[in-house]
Design an enzyme around this catalytic site. Structure first.
Site, PDB file in Angstrom:
ATOM      1  N   GLY A  35       8.600  22.030  50.955  1.00  0.00           N
ATOM      2  CA  GLY A  35       7.609  21.501  50.026  1.00  0.00           C
ATOM      3  C   GLY A  35       7.184  20.088  50.388  1.00  0.00           C
ATOM      4  O   GLY A  35       7.407  19.635  51.509  1.00  0.00           O
ATOM      5  N   HIS A  41       2.251  21.138  57.535  1.00  0.00           N
ATOM      6  CA  HIS A  41       2.585  22.437  56.944  1.00  0.00           C
ATOM      7  C   HIS A  41       1.340  23.339  56.887  1.00  0.00           C
ATOM      8  O   HIS A  41       1.411  24.544  57.167  1.00  0.00           O
ATOM      9  CB  HIS A  41       3.094  22.264  55.517  1.00  0.00           C
ATOM     10  CG  HIS A  41       4.371  21.472  55.388  1.00  0.00           C
ATOM     11  ND1 HIS A  41       4.429  20.261  54.750  1.00  0.00           N
ATOM     12  CD2 HIS A  41       5.629  21.739  55.798  1.00  0.00           C
ATOM     13  CE1 HIS A  41       5.676  19.800  54.770  1.00  0.00           C
ATOM     14  NE2 HIS A  41       6.428  20.680  55.408  1.00  0.00           N
ATOM     15  N   GLN A  65      21.612  22.291  53.932  1.00  0.00           N
ATOM     16  CA  GLN A  65      21.267  21.602  55.177  1.00  0.00           C
ATOM     17  C   GLN A  65      21.256  20.088  55.017  1.00  0.00           C
ATOM     18  O   GLN A  65      20.900  19.363  55.941  1.00  0.00           O
ATOM     19  CB  GLN A  65      19.943  22.117  55.741  1.00  0.00           C
ATOM     20  CG  GLN A  65      18.695  21.724  54.973  1.00  0.00           C
ATOM     21  CD  GLN A  65      17.480  22.451  55.509  1.00  0.00           C
ATOM     22  OE1 GLN A  65      17.342  23.664  55.398  1.00  0.00           O
ATOM     23  NE2 GLN A  65      16.559  21.703  56.118  1.00  0.00           N
ATOM     24  N   ASP A 154      10.286  19.754  64.567  1.00  0.00           N
ATOM     25  CA  ASP A 154      11.730  19.972  64.455  1.00  0.00           C
ATOM     26  C   ASP A 154      12.130  20.894  65.612  1.00  0.00           C
ATOM     27  O   ASP A 154      12.417  22.078  65.421  1.00  0.00           O
ATOM     28  CB  ASP A 154      12.061  20.599  63.098  1.00  0.00           C
ATOM     29  CG  ASP A 154      11.633  19.703  61.955  1.00  0.00           C
ATOM     30  OD1 ASP A 154      12.441  18.906  61.498  1.00  0.00           O
ATOM     31  OD2 ASP A 154      10.454  19.783  61.538  1.00  0.00           O
ATOM     32  N   SER A 189       5.299  13.836  58.188  1.00  0.00           N
ATOM     33  CA  SER A 189       6.594  14.244  57.663  1.00  0.00           C
ATOM     34  C   SER A 189       6.615  13.945  56.176  1.00  0.00           C
ATOM     35  O   SER A 189       6.067  12.924  55.737  1.00  0.00           O
ATOM     36  CB  SER A 189       7.716  13.460  58.353  1.00  0.00           C
ATOM     37  OG  SER A 189       8.910  13.551  57.593  1.00  0.00           O
ATOM     38  N   SER A 190       7.249  14.819  55.409  1.00  0.00           N
ATOM     39  CA  SER A 190       7.373  14.554  53.973  1.00  0.00           C
ATOM     40  C   SER A 190       8.125  13.248  53.759  1.00  0.00           C
ATOM     41  O   SER A 190       7.933  12.562  52.760  1.00  0.00           O
ATOM     42  CB  SER A 190       8.113  15.704  53.288  1.00  0.00           C
ATOM     43  OG  SER A 190       7.473  16.934  53.577  1.00  0.00           O
ATOM     44  N   ARG A 191       9.000  12.893  54.694  1.00  0.00           N
ATOM     45  CA  ARG A 191       9.807  11.677  54.536  1.00  0.00           C
ATOM     46  C   ARG A 191       9.011  10.400  54.813  1.00  0.00           C
ATOM     47  O   ARG A 191       9.488   9.313  54.494  1.00  0.00           O
ATOM     48  CB  ARG A 191      11.039  11.735  55.454  1.00  0.00           C
ATOM     49  CG  ARG A 191      12.059  12.767  55.005  1.00  0.00           C
ATOM     50  CD  ARG A 191      13.390  12.641  55.728  1.00  0.00           C
ATOM     51  NE  ARG A 191      14.413  13.456  55.103  1.00  0.00           N
ATOM     52  CZ  ARG A 191      14.803  14.666  55.528  1.00  0.00           C
ATOM     53  NH1 ARG A 191      14.243  15.206  56.594  1.00  0.00           N
ATOM     54  NH2 ARG A 191      15.740  15.328  54.893  1.00  0.00           N
TER      55      ARG A 191
END
Ligand code: AMP
Length: 296
Positions: A35, A41, A65, A154, A189-191
């Site tokens: 998400g 994505h 994870q 990734d 990246s979501s981060r």
């Protein structure tokens, strides 16, 4: 007319929805995500739509994870926005299970892919790839996808998934999609949402470093140590901490020692903290274009 998005929270409902989509006759693609969806994505979804009649997306922040000191609790979960993005992207079914649904009471099973998880992120995130391999296997079992699309961002995860699908004889084609980047080269990246403006600037050292490594390799540099040191030169001053900068065989993920010579398509990968945010990025020489756009 675009067809509606079905949102399923249980494995049973999701499996039934996927069964119905497969019964329509076309191929079904799966895009597993945690998400906080971004253009990266959505590019995987588009790739899924190119390769299959229907696309399913899983949105699940997978607890197994994450390490005990990692960001499981604070990981962003903008579910309504994610579902709207899925709708706009033409996704047919979204699977948004709870941890209890994915890990039934008394569960004891983990999928472990050996070797491929020994280097790169493996030593720094003990158990991470077992968590990934396990949840992806469960998603494959629930969905029955013909094709599953994963990001090369990734890269180690992609290789682990390819291996487990082959080893477990799963009838799914695993597709690796190129890393989607911001115009300045930073991998989406979501981060990235954790980064302050100043950290965001410092993070640019990562794509710049990888770009330089690609250029050196293209110019004929084959010494693993030289490629690695170039990346370190860029990233060390900007990073708060570096987990690793590794030059490895792109298929088996075996790291080259600094005094070894690399082949035609080495993987150059790194993980580094900028502030408290852990970022990963990689390129494969001869396959990836320069990750930093060349100024006009
Ligand atoms: P995540 O939600 O971070 O677990 O990522 C879900 C999928 O999206 C994984 O297959 C990732 O490799 C992929 N992905 C994440 N970021 C990118 C990106 N910038 N470009 C392409 N794929 C990505």
């Amino acid at each position: 007319m675009s067809r509606p998005l079905e949102v399923c929270t249980t494995v049973a409902a999701f499996r039934a929805a996927c069964d119905r989509l497969r019964a329509e006759g076309g191929r079904l693609a799966l895009v597993p995500t945690m998400g906080a969806l971004h253009r990266g994505h959505l590019a995987l979804v588009e790739e899924g739509r190119r390769r299959a009649a229907n696309v399913a997306v899983s949105i699940f922040v997978n607890p197994t994870q994450f390490g005990p000191n990692e960001d499981f609790q604070k990981y962003p979960r903008p579910l309504e926005r994610d579902l709207e993005l899925c709708r706009e992207a033409g996704v047919r079914v979204a699977f948004t299970p709870t941890p209890e649904e994915m890990y039934p009471r008394g569960e004891r099973t983990r999928v472990h892919v050996s070797g491929l998880t020994d280097a790169l992120c493996g030593p720094f995130r003990p158990g991470h790839f077992d968590g990934v391999a396990t949840v992806v296997t469960k998603f494959f079992a629930a969905t029955g996808p013909c094709v599953a699309v994963f990001g090369r961002k990734d890269y180690q995860q992609l290789q682990v998934v390819r291996r487990l699908a082959a080893d477990l004889l799963l009838p799914v084609e695993v597709v690796g999609y190129p890393t989607v980047r911001e115009p300045d080269g930073l991998a989406l990246s979501s981060r990235n949402a954790y980064l302050s403006a100043e950290e965001r600037l410092r993070a640019l050292s990562i794509p710049r470093a990888l770009s330089r490594a690609l250029a050196l390799h293209a110019a004929g540099e084959r010494r693993a140590g030289a490629l690695r040191r170039t990346v370190l030169e860029f990233v060390e001053p900007a990073a708060t901490r570096i987990d690793y900068v590794t030059v490895a065989d792109a298929d088996e993920l075996r790291p080259y020692a600094d005094d070894q010579r690399v082949g035609e398509r080495p993987l150059v990968a790194l993980a580094a903290f900028v502030g408290t945010t852990r970022l990963i990025d990689n390129v494969v020489a001869s396959e990836d274009n320069s990750p930093v756009p060349t100024p006009p």
